[in-house]
Design a protein around this motif. Sequence first.
Motif, PDB file in Angstrom:
ATOM      1  N   UNK A 150      28.368  36.027  80.154  1.00  0.00           N
ATOM      2  CA  UNK A 150      27.853  34.836  79.467  1.00  0.00           C
ATOM      3  C   UNK A 150      27.986  34.915  77.950  1.00  0.00           C
ATOM      4  N   UNK A 151      28.447  36.060  77.432  1.00  0.00           N
ATOM      5  CA  UNK A 151      28.595  36.193  75.989  1.00  0.00           C
ATOM      6  C   UNK A 151      29.480  37.369  75.627  1.00  0.00           C
ATOM      7  N   UNK A 152      29.970  37.336  74.387  1.00  0.00           N
ATOM      8  CA  UNK A 152      30.864  38.374  73.876  1.00  0.00           C
ATOM      9  C   UNK A 152      30.633  38.493  72.377  1.00  0.00           C
ATOM     10  N   UNK A 153      30.668  39.726  71.864  1.00  0.00           N
ATOM     11  CA  UNK A 153      30.522  39.881  70.415  1.00  0.00           C
ATOM     12  C   UNK A 153      31.693  39.202  69.709  1.00  0.00           C
TER      13      UNK A 153
ATOM     14  N   UNK B 275      34.086  46.243  72.186  1.00  0.00           N
ATOM     15  CA  UNK B 275      33.761  44.829  72.349  1.00  0.00           C
ATOM     16  C   UNK B 275      32.589  44.821  73.316  1.00  0.00           C
ATOM     17  N   UNK B 276      31.554  44.102  72.962  1.00  0.00           N
ATOM     18  CA  UNK B 276      30.354  44.045  73.804  1.00  0.00           C
ATOM     19  C   UNK B 276      30.276  42.710  74.515  1.00  0.00           C
ATOM     20  N   UNK B 277      29.841  42.786  75.753  1.00  0.00           N
ATOM     21  CA  UNK B 277      29.661  41.603  76.581  1.00  0.00           C
ATOM     22  C   UNK B 277      28.206  41.515  77.008  1.00  0.00           C
ATOM     23  N   UNK B 278      27.755  40.295  77.190  1.00  0.00           N
ATOM     24  CA  UNK B 278      26.457  40.037  77.787  1.00  0.00           C
ATOM     25  C   UNK B 278      26.739  39.358  79.119  1.00  0.00           C
ATOM     26  N   UNK B 279      26.087  39.850  80.173  1.00  0.00           N
ATOM     27  CA  UNK B 279      26.304  39.288  81.501  1.00  0.00           C
ATOM     28  C   UNK B 279      24.972  39.086  82.203  1.00  0.00           C
ATOM     29  N   UNK B 280      24.968  38.116  83.074  1.00  0.00           N
ATOM     30  CA  UNK B 280      23.795  37.838  83.906  1.00  0.00           C
ATOM     31  C   UNK B 280      23.998  38.538  85.246  1.00  0.00           C
TER      32      UNK B 280
END
Length: 160
Positions: free
Chosen positions: A71-74, A101-106
């Motif tokens: 749901x997101x990425x730096x 690279x950082x990711x945000x996930x549900x």
Amino acid sequence: MTPLPYHDRPYRPGIGLVLLNPAGLAFVARRLDTPDSWQFPQGGIDEGEAPEVTTLREMKEEIGTDAARIIGRTAGWVSYDLPVELADRCWKGKYRGQKQIWFCARFTGTDAEIDLATEHPEFDAWRWIPLAEVPDLIVPFKRPLYDQVVAEFLPLAVPA
């Protein structure tokens, strides 16, 4: 082979993952090799591998499941330097740290799917905590990176 001098070493390219459960809490796991050291799942990008693919592969390798939706990425790469004494031991002295690279996930699975007893275990415990509390658990040399990543993804850490 003698490693390059510390400041001449490149950064190892990788990913990091902020995994949020439906309540908006973040997954953290305690490292096997560093007592009382907690972190997010992370790992190296294989040559030719897309970072999004790396994210789900590393999740599966480290916590036994890849049930997640990104749901997101730096905005860009984020890096940290290993302390010199660690840099000589980690990755055979080839790198000075990591750029990630950082990711945000549900998380779309259930807690029962999380299994730290993977082929190459890295963690011995895990829990869900408020994202804002994570940097307090992190080893000091990674703390600035975690502060940056947490600040970037905090708006996403809400109930689904």
